[in-house]
Design a protein around this motif. Structure first.
Motif, PDB file in Angstrom:
ATOM      1  N   ILE A  19       0.852  -1.206   0.000  1.00  0.00           N
ATOM      2  CA  ILE A  19       0.000   0.000   0.000  1.00  0.00           C
ATOM      3  C   ILE A  19       0.883   1.249   0.000  1.00  0.00           C
ATOM      4  CG2 ILE A  19      -1.865   1.224   1.194  1.00  0.00           C
ATOM      5  CD1 ILE A  19      -2.612  -1.537   2.461  1.00  0.00           C
ATOM      6  N   ASP A  38      11.965   2.239   5.687  1.00  0.00           N
ATOM      7  CA  ASP A  38      11.462   0.858   5.673  1.00  0.00           C
ATOM      8  C   ASP A  38      12.659  -0.047   5.958  1.00  0.00           C
ATOM      9  OD1 ASP A  38       8.761  -0.524   3.908  1.00  0.00           O
ATOM     10  OD2 ASP A  38      10.372  -1.776   4.732  1.00  0.00           O
ATOM     11  N   ASN A  42       9.470  -6.868   4.617  1.00  0.00           N
ATOM     12  CA  ASN A  42       8.463  -7.506   3.768  1.00  0.00           C
ATOM     13  C   ASN A  42       8.309  -6.767   2.441  1.00  0.00           C
ATOM     14  OD1 ASN A  42       6.535  -9.575   3.387  1.00  0.00           O
ATOM     15  ND2 ASN A  42       4.868  -8.138   3.818  1.00  0.00           N
ATOM     16  N   SER A  43       9.412  -6.223   1.932  1.00  0.00           N
ATOM     17  CA  SER A  43       9.303  -5.484   0.668  1.00  0.00           C
ATOM     18  C   SER A  43      10.674  -5.379   0.026  1.00  0.00           C
ATOM     19  CB  SER A  43       8.740  -4.081   0.918  1.00  0.00           C
ATOM     20  OG  SER A  43       9.541  -3.396   1.851  1.00  0.00           O
ATOM     21  N   PHE A  89       2.698   3.408   7.723  1.00  0.00           N
ATOM     22  CA  PHE A  89       2.289   2.085   7.232  1.00  0.00           C
ATOM     23  C   PHE A  89       3.065   0.958   7.910  1.00  0.00           C
ATOM     24  CE2 PHE A  89       1.668   4.735   3.356  1.00  0.00           C
ATOM     25  CZ  PHE A  89       0.356   4.409   3.056  1.00  0.00           C
ATOM     26  N   LYS A  93       1.904  -7.764   9.333  1.00  0.00           N
ATOM     27  CA  LYS A  93       0.447  -7.785   9.095  1.00  0.00           C
ATOM     28  C   LYS A  93      -0.183  -9.157   8.914  1.00  0.00           C
ATOM     29  CE  LYS A  93       0.799  -7.578   4.111  1.00  0.00           C
ATOM     30  NZ  LYS A  93       0.257  -7.145   2.845  1.00  0.00           N
ATOM     31  N   ASN A 108       7.417  -5.293  17.354  1.00  0.00           N
ATOM     32  CA  ASN A 108       7.616  -4.559  16.098  1.00  0.00           C
ATOM     33  C   ASN A 108       6.574  -3.447  15.916  1.00  0.00           C
ATOM     34  OD1 ASN A 108       9.160  -4.642  13.387  1.00  0.00           O
ATOM     35  ND2 ASN A 108       7.013  -4.528  12.788  1.00  0.00           N
ATOM     36  N   TYR A 157      -2.376  -9.460  15.935  1.00  0.00           N
ATOM     37  CA  TYR A 157      -2.237  -8.409  14.908  1.00  0.00           C
ATOM     38  C   TYR A 157      -3.325  -7.352  15.099  1.00  0.00           C
ATOM     39  CZ  TYR A 157      -2.978  -5.964  10.547  1.00  0.00           C
ATOM     40  OH  TYR A 157      -3.184  -4.973   9.620  1.00  0.00           O
TER      41      TYR A 157
END
Ligand code: NAD
Ligand code: WQD
Length: 349
Positions: A19, A38, A42-43, A89, A93, A108, A157
């Motif tokens: 996102i 970041d 996860n990216s 963000f 997740k 986290n 979560y």
């Protein structure tokens, strides 16, 4: 379109993720500069390189590999920039994973947010947009859900989202200079229409749309549909799927709102207000991909509810925003992204 970054610099945590990257694209197109922090948990940095290519505004995007848990490194980011706002963000997740390793999720998501809020306070960055989730409505049983529906949680979560919402309410109570929009996303799906950026989950996808897309491209044999005996029109679960580009534009509207008025600490649902069933999603995606998708009906997934969709009325009145893209747009765009990038982003660039 605004000047090159002329509207000011926005701190975007988690901005290389799914996102976040779509939001950075909309931000720079609207005339903001984005500083992304970041930790790449996860990216991949590739997403933002591509956002630069799509928009031609690479000079409006700065990427910094920083973990929110590293307070001193994060403080350096504040020392070196002046932010007009922060969009937060960054977080883990995966619902199922959060049940298995709750302490890591709390560490986290909560400690990361506390570090960020301390620094935003110290450096006077008090316009804040938070990525919350429809998960904060827990086991809601009356549809549609509006912002004043009772909150609840069913997993660690979801509790991180609830707790952070509470942090934000407390922070605003302590200092009314804080100006906060809490965005509660429903089910974000889709990809940028270019097919260059999209959702790239690592491992087996937890969510419906990326799973369907991987079946369509041949990475998975069939889709398991979790339950066909729900009290819904076709028996499968109903959700409010929203195109990620519409969602991203919602963040730009939230920034505009924060720049023009004092909003306190206000939650806003971002969804279409329309529910679609799992079988409807399979049908829509088959149409987009031009092929039938193999599926099997299996047991319900623990913790799922029959249906969840929002009232989009407050978002329309408060943010002057509404979702425009259809289920067919969502499927066509995911198919373009997945068929052009069958393995997602290159892992070693
Ligand atoms: P994503 O995993 O693609 O993006 C999250 C980003 O945060 C990743 O790039 C990750 O590397 C980064 N990150 C995680 N922990 C970090 C840390 N400690 N320091 C720095 N960076 C860190 O997920 P997304 O789908 O883009 O979700 C973005 C936000 O929206 C998350 O907060 C998520 O909980 C929330 N949300 C997502 C959905 C959804 O279905 N995708 C729905 C509702 C809410
Ligand atoms: C959608 C529907 C499943 C996978 C989750 C999080 C929520 C939020 C959004 C972050 C349901 C069915 C799914 C599959 C299936 N994320 N399904 N087969 O559960 O509504 O929400 O993502 O905040 O917190 O819980 O989304 O995409 O997992 O499921 O039949 O392989 O698809 O049962 O009805 P969900 P989802």
């Amino acid at each position: 379109m605004g000047d090159v970054g002329g509207l000011g610099t926005v701190l975007v945590t988690g901005g290389s993720g799914y996102i976040g990257s779509h939001t950075v694209l909309e931000l720079v197109q609207a005339g903001y500069k984005a500083v992304v922090v970041d930790n790449l948990a996860n990216s991949s940095e590739e997403s933002l390189k591509r956002v630069g290519e799509i928009t031609g505004k690479q000079d409006c995007i700065e990427f910094l590999e920083v973990d929110l848990l590293h307070f001193d490194k994060l403080e350096n980011v504040f020392k070196e920039h002046e932010f007009i706002a922060c969009i937060h963000f960054a977080g883990l997740k995966a619902v199922g994973e959060s049940v298995k390793i709750p302490l890591m999720y709390y560490e986290n998501n909560l400690t990361g947010t506390l570090n960020l809020l301390r620094l935003c306070t110290a450096y006077g960055c008090k316009n804040f947009v938070f990525s919350s989730s429809a998960t904060v409505y827990g086991m809601a049983d009356k549809m549609p859900v509006s912002e004043d529906t009772q909150l609840g949680s069913t997993n660690p979560y979801g509790r991180t989202k609830l707790f952070i919402e509470e942090f934000l309410r407390d922070v605003h109570t302590s200092d009314p200079e804080w100006n906060i929009v809490i965005l509660r996303y429903f089910n974000p799906v889709g990809a940028h229409e270019s097919g260059r950026i999209g959702e790239d989950p690592s491992g087996i996808p937890n969510n419906l749309m990326p799973f369907i897309a991987q079946v369509a491209v041949g990475r998975r044999e069939f889709l398991s549909i979790f339950g066909d005996d729900y009290p819904t029109p076709d028996g499968t679960g109903v959700r409010d799927y929203i195109h990620v580009t519409d969602l991203a534009k919602g963040h730009v509207q939230a920034l505009r709102k924060l720049a023009s008025s004092k909003v306190g600490c206000t939650p806003v649902n971002l969804g279409t207000g329309k529910g679609a069933s799992v079988l409807e999603m399979v049908k829509a995606f088959s149409k987009a991909a031009g092929k039938d998708l193999p599926y099997k009906l299996v047991e319900r997934r623990a913790g799922d509810i029959a249906e969840l969709y929002c009232s989009p009325d407050f978002a329309r009145d408060f943010l002057h925003w509404e979702a425009k893209l259809t289920l067919d747009d969502m499927c066509a765009d995911v198919w373009r992204w997945q068929s052009q990038n069958p393995e997602g982003y290159p892992r070693s660039e």
